[in-house]
Motif scaffolding. Structure first.
Motif, PDB file in Angstrom:
ATOM      1  N   GLY A 188       0.788  -1.222   0.000  1.00  0.00           N
ATOM      2  CA  GLY A 188       0.000   0.000   0.000  1.00  0.00           C
ATOM      3  C   GLY A 188       0.819   1.271   0.000  1.00  0.00           C
ATOM      4  N   GLY A 189       2.146   1.142   0.059  1.00  0.00           N
ATOM      5  CA  GLY A 189       3.018   2.314   0.028  1.00  0.00           C
ATOM      6  C   GLY A 189       3.013   2.963  -1.346  1.00  0.00           C
ATOM      7  N   ALA A 190       3.566   4.147  -1.421  1.00  0.00           N
ATOM      8  CA  ALA A 190       3.575   4.906  -2.673  1.00  0.00           C
ATOM      9  C   ALA A 190       4.272   4.152  -3.805  1.00  0.00           C
ATOM     10  CB  ALA A 190       4.255   6.255  -2.455  1.00  0.00           C
ATOM     11  N   LEU A 191       5.235   3.298  -3.485  1.00  0.00           N
ATOM     12  CA  LEU A 191       5.980   2.574  -4.520  1.00  0.00           C
ATOM     13  C   LEU A 191       5.464   1.152  -4.759  1.00  0.00           C
ATOM     14  CD1 LEU A 191       9.593   3.715  -3.563  1.00  0.00           C
ATOM     15  CD2 LEU A 191       8.083   4.662  -5.326  1.00  0.00           C
ATOM     16  N   ASP A 192       4.404   0.757  -4.073  1.00  0.00           N
ATOM     17  CA  ASP A 192       3.862  -0.595  -4.218  1.00  0.00           C
ATOM     18  C   ASP A 192       3.086  -0.705  -5.520  1.00  0.00           C
ATOM     19  OD1 ASP A 192       3.031  -3.178  -3.819  1.00  0.00           O
ATOM     20  OD2 ASP A 192       1.511  -2.674  -2.323  1.00  0.00           O
ATOM     21  N   ARG A 193       3.513  -1.648  -6.370  1.00  0.00           N
ATOM     22  CA  ARG A 193       2.846  -1.838  -7.666  1.00  0.00           C
ATOM     23  C   ARG A 193       2.010  -3.099  -7.698  1.00  0.00           C
ATOM     24  NH1 ARG A 193       6.383  -0.200 -12.575  1.00  0.00           N
ATOM     25  NH2 ARG A 193       4.291  -0.403 -13.369  1.00  0.00           N
TER      26      ARG A 193
END
Length: 104
Positions: free
Chosen positions: A78-83
């Protein structure tokens, strides 16, 4: 060349909390479990996902004919860099891994 996905019933990757991924390899039979078990040690899975060998934990469930691999996510779920919120892409990579030889 045959790959892992051709020899097992299914492979499922899922998040195991916000910081871990778990991949389940459902072999379907004792023969399939024995056939693929020795070909996929934790060190090979670590190499496949560009991890250190000690980061990957392998669990064997022979009564269920299942192999499980758990390792840390590279970014928190769920982090900004999670794809990939659920880690589903990891199952495809493992399924395509050649049954014999080195990781491509």
């Amino acid at each position: 060349m045959t790959n892992l996905g051709m020899h097992v019933e299914g492979i499922r990757a899922k998040n195991a909390g916000p910081f871990m991924i778990t991949i389940d390899v459902f072999c379907g039979s004792q023969a399939a479990f024995e056939s693929v078990s020795d070909k996929f040690p934790a060190s090979r899975v670590a190499k496949l996902f560009n991890l250190e060998a000690q980061e990957v934990r392998r669990y064997e469930l022979p009564n269920l004919n299942v192999l499980k691999y758990s390792f840390p996510r590279t970014v928190a779920q769920g982090g900004a860099l999670d794809r990939d919120m659920h880690g589903a892409q990891f199952s495809v990579v493992l399924a395509e891994c050649p049954l014999k030889g080195e990781v491509i």
